[in-house]
Write a protein that holds these residues in place. Structure first.
Motif, PDB file in Angstrom:
ATOM      1  N   HIS A 278       0.812  -1.213   0.000  1.00  0.00           N
ATOM      2  CA  HIS A 278       0.000   0.000   0.000  1.00  0.00           C
ATOM      3  C   HIS A 278       0.849   1.269   0.000  1.00  0.00           C
ATOM      4  O   HIS A 278       0.322   2.368   0.152  1.00  0.00           O
TER       5      HIS A 278
ATOM      6  N   THR B 206       3.149   3.820  -2.078  1.00  0.00           N
ATOM      7  CA  THR B 206       3.490   4.260  -3.428  1.00  0.00           C
ATOM      8  C   THR B 206       4.826   4.989  -3.366  1.00  0.00           C
ATOM      9  O   THR B 206       5.105   5.713  -2.415  1.00  0.00           O
TER      10      THR B 206
ATOM     11  N   THR C 132       4.557   8.498   0.539  1.00  0.00           N
ATOM     12  CA  THR C 132       3.532   7.975   1.451  1.00  0.00           C
ATOM     13  C   THR C 132       3.774   8.471   2.876  1.00  0.00           C
ATOM     14  O   THR C 132       4.897   8.431   3.371  1.00  0.00           O
TER      15      THR C 132
ATOM     16  N   ASN D 129      -0.655   9.755  -0.779  1.00  0.00           N
ATOM     17  CA  ASN D 129      -1.054   8.507  -0.156  1.00  0.00           C
ATOM     18  C   ASN D 129      -0.721   8.494   1.340  1.00  0.00           C
ATOM     19  O   ASN D 129       0.293   9.042   1.770  1.00  0.00           O
TER      20      ASN D 129
ATOM     21  N   ARG E 198      -4.929   4.402   2.519  1.00  0.00           N
ATOM     22  CA  ARG E 198      -4.761   3.288   1.593  1.00  0.00           C
ATOM     23  C   ARG E 198      -4.964   1.956   2.311  1.00  0.00           C
ATOM     24  O   ARG E 198      -5.346   0.959   1.697  1.00  0.00           O
TER      25      ARG E 198
END
Length: 372
Positions: free
Chosen positions: A31, A33, A98, A123, A161
Motif C-alpha cells: 500500500h 506508493t 507515502t 497517499n 490506503r
C-alpha cells in the motif's frame, strides 16, 4: 488476524486487525506508493513502536523519514500541521510519497490532513495504536485539526490506503486511554447493532481484562459497523454518517469547554452518549429500561458518567459552533430505539436546558468534576 474491507464505489481499502502486524511487511508495503515514506508519531508512541516499524520499512528498501510530535489533544493544531508540512518539503517528498500515521486519533487526524493537502493529496496509511483510533478515527477518511473555538473545524475527507490495527499496541495503553476507547466501541451497539450490545454485556469482564481474542472481535465488529456506514455515506451528505456522532455534540462541548486535553475524547463522548440517551428518554423515544441498560453497560466498563457543569449557556454557545449545525439549528443524534439512531433538529431548547442543568440532568456534575 481478521480482515475486512471498506468499499467505496470502486475504491476499497483493507482493515487488518491482529497481533504482530507492525513487523509484517507484506501487509504494509503493497500500500506504499513510491520509495519515500514519512512516519508521523508522538513522543509517547515513538519509544515503543517506531523502531519496529522503521525496521520493517527499511528491510523493504524504502527511504524512511520521521516526525515526532508532542503527545496530546492540545497539539492537534496549526503548528503541528505546519511541522509535518515543513518536514515533507525539506525532505523533498513527491506526489508518489507515502505518509504513515503511527499513533492515536490526534496523530491519525493530523497525518491524514497533511496527506490530503500536501501537493493536493498524497497517499497515507493508518497504523492506530489506541483502541479509540482502531475502532473509530482511523477508519473513514475524516482528517483535520482543532480550532480554539471548536473541535475538528478544519479538515478534509481523505481515505487511507490501508489500516493496520495491531492489538499488541494496546498492551502498553494506559487504563484511562483504554477505557476512553471502549466508549466508541459501545457506541456502535447503541446506534445500529443491538446484538453487539448483548455481546458486549456478556463479554464486559473479558474486555476489562484486555483479553486478546475478545478485543480482536470487538474491534472487528466496531470497524465492520463503521465501514458499512462509510461505504453508504462517504462524505456525510445523506445524514447516515452523521449518526456516528452519537454523543459527540455534547462530548465536543465538554472537550472545548474544559480545554483540549483535560478530558480525553472518548471520556467526553461516553458522558455525551449518556446525556443524548437521557434526552431520547425524555422525548419518549426510548423507555427508562433502555436508558438504564445503557447506563449499566457504561458502568460495567468503568466509563465516566458525570459531565462538568460548564453552565447551560456555555454548553449551548459551544454546541452552536459544532460542525453538525445546519441552517442555524443543531442536529442532535438521538436514539429512536436501542440499536437505532436518528437525527433531529426539532428538539425544544427548554428540554435541552433541563438536561444540561445540574439541577435536572442526572449526568451533569460540578464544575470541577473530572473523569473517573
Amino acid at each position: 488476524m481478521k480482515t475486512l474491507s471498506v468499499d467505496l464505489f470502486g475504491r476499497a481499502y483493507p482493515i487488518h486487525i491482529g497481533s504482530g502486524l507492525l513487523s509484517n511487511s507484506s501487509l504494509i508495503t503493497p500500500h506504499i506508493t513510491g520509495k519515500q515514506v514519512m512516519i508521523v508519531t508522538n513522543d509517547t508512541v515513538a519509544p515503543l513502536y517506531l523502531a519496529t516499524l522503521r525496521n520493517t520499512l527499511n528491510e523493504s528498501g524504502l527511504t524512511v523519514k520521521q516526525v515526532i510530535l508532542p503527545d496530546g489533544e492540545s497539539y492537534k493544531n496549526f503548528e503541528s500541521y505546519r511541522i509535518i508540512l515543513d518536514a515533507l518539503v525539506e525532505a523533498r517528498f513527491e506526489r508518489r510519497s507515502t505518509l504513515i500515521a503511527l499513533g492515536g486519533g490526534v496523530i491519525g487526524d493530523l497525518t491524514g490532513f497533511a496527506a490530503a493537502t500536501f501537493l493536493r493529496g498524497i497517499n497515507f496509511i493508518q497504523i492506530p495504536t489506541t483502541l479509540l483510533a482502531q475502532v473509530d478515527s482511523s477508519v473513514g477518511g475524516k482528517t483535520g485539526i482543532n480550532h480554539p473555538l471548536g473541535k475538528n473545524l478544519i479538515g478534509a475527507f481523505h481515505q487511507p490506503r490501508a489500516v493496520l490495527a495491531d492489538t499488541d499496541t494496546l498492551s502498553t495503553l494506559p487504563d484511562r486511554e483504554y477505557r476512553a476507547g471502549l466508549s466508541e466501541v459501545i457506541k456502535y451497539g447503541f446506534i445500529r447493532d443491538i446484538e453487539f450490545i448483548t455481546w458486549l454485556e456478556e463479554h464486559s469482564t473479558l474486555l476489562n481484562e484486555r483479553d486478546q481474542a475478545t478485543l480482536t472481535e470487538a474491534i472487528y465488529r466496531s470497524c465492520h459497523n463503521k465501514a458499512v456506514i462509510v461505504a453508504e455515506d462517504e462524505y456525510e451528505t445523506t445524514g447516515l454518517r452523521a449518526l456516528l456522532n452519537f454523543g459527540h455534540t455534547f462530548g465536543h462541548a465538554i472537550e472545548t469547554g474544559m480545554g483540549y486535553g483535560a478530558w480525553l475524547h472518548g471520556e467526553a463522548v461516553a458522558v455525551g452518549m449518556l446525556i443524548a440517551s437521557e434526552l431520547s428518554q425524555r422525548l419518549g423515544l426510548i423507555p427508562k429500561d433502555d436508558l438504564q441498560r445503557i447506563i449499566n453497560l457504561s458502568r460495567a466498563l468503568h466509563l465516566p458518567y458525570q459531565a462538568p457543569d460548564l453552565g447551560v449557556t456555555r454548553y449551548l454557545d459551544i454546541m452552536a459552533g459544532d460542525k453538525k449545525v445546519e441552517a442555524g439549528k443543531i442536529r442532535y443524534v438521538l436514539l429512536e430505539k436501542l440499536g437505532k439512531a436518528m437525527l433531529s433538529q426539532d428538539v425544544n431548547e427548554s428540554l435541552i436546558k433541563e438536561v444540561l442543568s445540574p439541577n435536572s440532568g442526572q449526568f451533569i456534575g460540578s464544575a470541577t468534576e473530572q473523569p473517573i
